[in-house]
Design a protein around this motif. Structure first.
Motif, PDB file in Angstrom:
ATOM      1  N   ARG A  24      -4.925   8.720   4.901  1.00  0.00           N
ATOM      2  CA  ARG A  24      -4.486   7.174   4.600  1.00  0.00           C
ATOM      3  C   ARG A  24      -3.911   7.001   5.825  1.00  0.00           C
ATOM      4  O   ARG A  24      -3.102   7.372   6.784  1.00  0.00           O
ATOM      5  CB  ARG A  24      -3.506   6.958   3.910  1.00  0.00           C
ATOM      6  CG  ARG A  24      -2.174   7.707   3.566  1.00  0.00           C
ATOM      7  CD  ARG A  24      -1.158   7.695   2.396  1.00  0.00           C
ATOM      8  NE  ARG A  24      -1.319   5.977   2.138  1.00  0.00           N
ATOM      9  CZ  ARG A  24      -0.537   5.806   1.122  1.00  0.00           C
ATOM     10  NH1 ARG A  24      -0.475   7.169   0.092  1.00  0.00           N
ATOM     11  NH2 ARG A  24      -0.272   4.592   0.503  1.00  0.00           N
ATOM     12  N   ASP A  25      -4.336   5.606   5.874  1.00  0.00           N
ATOM     13  CA  ASP A  25      -3.627   4.723   6.841  1.00  0.00           C
ATOM     14  C   ASP A  25      -2.520   3.401   6.516  1.00  0.00           C
ATOM     15  O   ASP A  25      -3.800   1.759   5.964  1.00  0.00           O
ATOM     16  CB  ASP A  25      -4.837   3.861   8.027  1.00  0.00           C
ATOM     17  CG  ASP A  25      -4.429   2.994   9.739  1.00  0.00           C
ATOM     18  OD1 ASP A  25      -2.914   2.586   9.101  1.00  0.00           O
ATOM     19  OD2 ASP A  25      -5.306   3.256  10.456  1.00  0.00           O
ATOM     20  N   ASN A  26      -1.184   3.276   6.204  1.00  0.00           N
ATOM     21  CA  ASN A  26      -0.613   2.327   5.823  1.00  0.00           C
ATOM     22  C   ASN A  26      -1.148   0.976   6.697  1.00  0.00           C
ATOM     23  O   ASN A  26      -1.264   0.072   5.638  1.00  0.00           O
ATOM     24  CB  ASN A  26       0.494   2.775   5.634  1.00  0.00           C
ATOM     25  CG  ASN A  26       0.891   3.990   4.302  1.00  0.00           C
ATOM     26  OD1 ASN A  26      -0.153   4.232   3.758  1.00  0.00           O
ATOM     27  ND2 ASN A  26       2.457   4.320   4.488  1.00  0.00           N
ATOM     28  N   ALA A  67      -0.749  11.695  -1.640  1.00  0.00           N
ATOM     29  CA  ALA A  67       0.571  10.549  -2.178  1.00  0.00           C
ATOM     30  C   ALA A  67       1.064  10.170  -1.546  1.00  0.00           C
ATOM     31  O   ALA A  67       0.966   9.646  -0.198  1.00  0.00           O
ATOM     32  CB  ALA A  67       1.327  11.724  -2.718  1.00  0.00           C
ATOM     33  N   ARG A  68       2.181   9.105  -1.879  1.00  0.00           N
ATOM     34  CA  ARG A  68       2.543   8.090  -0.890  1.00  0.00           C
ATOM     35  C   ARG A  68       3.511   9.121   0.138  1.00  0.00           C
ATOM     36  O   ARG A  68       3.452   8.691   1.253  1.00  0.00           O
ATOM     37  CB  ARG A  68       3.886   7.581  -1.559  1.00  0.00           C
ATOM     38  CG  ARG A  68       3.246   6.383  -2.826  1.00  0.00           C
ATOM     39  CD  ARG A  68       4.587   6.055  -3.274  1.00  0.00           C
ATOM     40  NE  ARG A  68       5.253   7.026  -4.262  1.00  0.00           N
ATOM     41  CZ  ARG A  68       6.700   6.096  -4.863  1.00  0.00           C
ATOM     42  NH1 ARG A  68       6.559   5.715  -4.661  1.00  0.00           N
ATOM     43  NH2 ARG A  68       7.124   7.741  -5.767  1.00  0.00           N
ATOM     44  N   THR A  69       3.811  10.571  -0.134  1.00  0.00           N
ATOM     45  CA  THR A  69       4.494  11.194   1.247  1.00  0.00           C
ATOM     46  C   THR A  69       3.631  11.759   1.970  1.00  0.00           C
ATOM     47  O   THR A  69       3.851  13.010   2.656  1.00  0.00           O
ATOM     48  CB  THR A  69       5.691  12.824   0.238  1.00  0.00           C
ATOM     49  OG1 THR A  69       4.396  12.992  -0.816  1.00  0.00           O
ATOM     50  CG2 THR A  69       6.815  11.008  -0.345  1.00  0.00           C
ATOM     51  N   TYR A  70       2.171  11.253   1.972  1.00  0.00           N
ATOM     52  CA  TYR A  70       1.163  12.380   2.949  1.00  0.00           C
ATOM     53  C   TYR A  70       0.537  13.304   2.267  1.00  0.00           C
ATOM     54  O   TYR A  70       0.142  14.276   2.412  1.00  0.00           O
ATOM     55  CB  TYR A  70       1.610  12.276   3.586  1.00  0.00           C
ATOM     56  CG  TYR A  70       1.450  10.704   4.949  1.00  0.00           C
ATOM     57  CD1 TYR A  70       2.342   9.937   4.522  1.00  0.00           C
ATOM     58  CD2 TYR A  70       0.797  10.415   5.381  1.00  0.00           C
ATOM     59  CE1 TYR A  70       2.193   8.629   5.367  1.00  0.00           C
ATOM     60  CE2 TYR A  70       0.129   8.525   5.692  1.00  0.00           C
ATOM     61  CZ  TYR A  70       1.416   8.222   5.696  1.00  0.00           C
ATOM     62  OH  TYR A  70       1.551   6.517   6.260  1.00  0.00           O
ATOM     63  N   PHE A  89       0.636  -1.249   0.052  1.00  0.00           N
ATOM     64  CA  PHE A  89      -0.531  -0.151  -0.431  1.00  0.00           C
ATOM     65  C   PHE A  89       0.683   1.648  -0.389  1.00  0.00           C
ATOM     66  O   PHE A  89       0.472   1.950  -0.834  1.00  0.00           O
ATOM     67  CB  PHE A  89      -0.641  -0.300   1.398  1.00  0.00           C
ATOM     68  CG  PHE A  89      -2.171   1.268   1.484  1.00  0.00           C
ATOM     69  CD1 PHE A  89      -1.644   2.037   2.314  1.00  0.00           C
ATOM     70  CD2 PHE A  89      -2.799   1.043   0.317  1.00  0.00           C
ATOM     71  CE1 PHE A  89      -2.594   2.715   2.635  1.00  0.00           C
ATOM     72  CE2 PHE A  89      -3.874   1.809   1.042  1.00  0.00           C
ATOM     73  CZ  PHE A  89      -3.763   3.107   1.407  1.00  0.00           C
ATOM     74  N   ASN A  90       2.375   1.188   0.730  1.00  0.00           N
ATOM     75  CA  ASN A  90       2.494   2.392   1.128  1.00  0.00           C
ATOM     76  C   ASN A  90       3.590   2.808  -0.546  1.00  0.00           C
ATOM     77  O   ASN A  90       4.398   3.776  -0.689  1.00  0.00           O
ATOM     78  CB  ASN A  90       3.480   2.542   2.486  1.00  0.00           C
ATOM     79  CG  ASN A  90       4.738   0.879   1.978  1.00  0.00           C
ATOM     80  OD1 ASN A  90       5.115   0.563   1.477  1.00  0.00           O
ATOM     81  ND2 ASN A  90       5.441   0.784   2.958  1.00  0.00           N
ATOM     82  N   SER A  91       2.717   1.656  -1.516  1.00  0.00           N
ATOM     83  CA  SER A  91       4.203   2.054  -2.744  1.00  0.00           C
ATOM     84  C   SER A  91       2.931   2.791  -3.388  1.00  0.00           C
ATOM     85  O   SER A  91       3.300   3.251  -4.609  1.00  0.00           O
ATOM     86  CB  SER A  91       4.506   1.416  -3.357  1.00  0.00           C
ATOM     87  OG  SER A  91       3.605  -0.056  -3.679  1.00  0.00           O
TER      88      SER A  91
END
Length: 124
Positions: free
Chosen positions: A71-73, A52-55, A29-31
């Motif tokens: 988001r909740d990784n 984004a992946r960087t929040y 998910f974090n990708s």
């Protein structure tokens, strides 16, 4: 492949709130950058929000200040908190996953993967 499952749609009166969720599987998910789009009857699908992946977060002008994407990784889940809902927010809301390194969804361009959609209806 990425599978996306949305939940949380429903009917609410104007001024109310709803929270949509989208759980993913099939890829780390974090990708992924994640986005929300919506499609009202007779209209084209439009960008709503992205994270984004960087929040970093991005919003359409029409929802800025009313909607919050998060988001909740740990749970492989992206959320869309919708406050101060208006009748014009009525639409089917779709979750979208963007695996690119550029984050096209952050600029409103959808990634490759879509959820099935969840209906949001706001009555006046």
């Amino acid at each position: 492949q990425v599978q996306l499952v949305e939940a949380g749609g429903g009917s609410v009166q104007a001024g109310g709130s709803l929270r949509l969720s989208c759980e993913t599987s099939g890829r780390t998910f974090n990708s992924l950058a994640m986005g929300w789009f919506r499609q009202a009857p007779g209209k084209e699908r439009e960008f709503v929000a992205a994270i984004a992946r960087t929040y970093g977060t991005y919003y359409a002008d029409s929802v800025q200040g009313r909607f919050t994407v998060s988001r909740d990784n740990a749970k492989n889940t992206v959320y869309l908190q919708m406050n101060s809902l208006k009748p014009e927010d009525t639409a089917i809301y779709f979750c979208n996953a963007d695996p690119s390194t550029y984050c096209y969804v952050c600029n409103g361009r959808p990634g490759n993967y879509w959820g099935q959609g969840t209906q949001v209806t706001v009555s006046s």
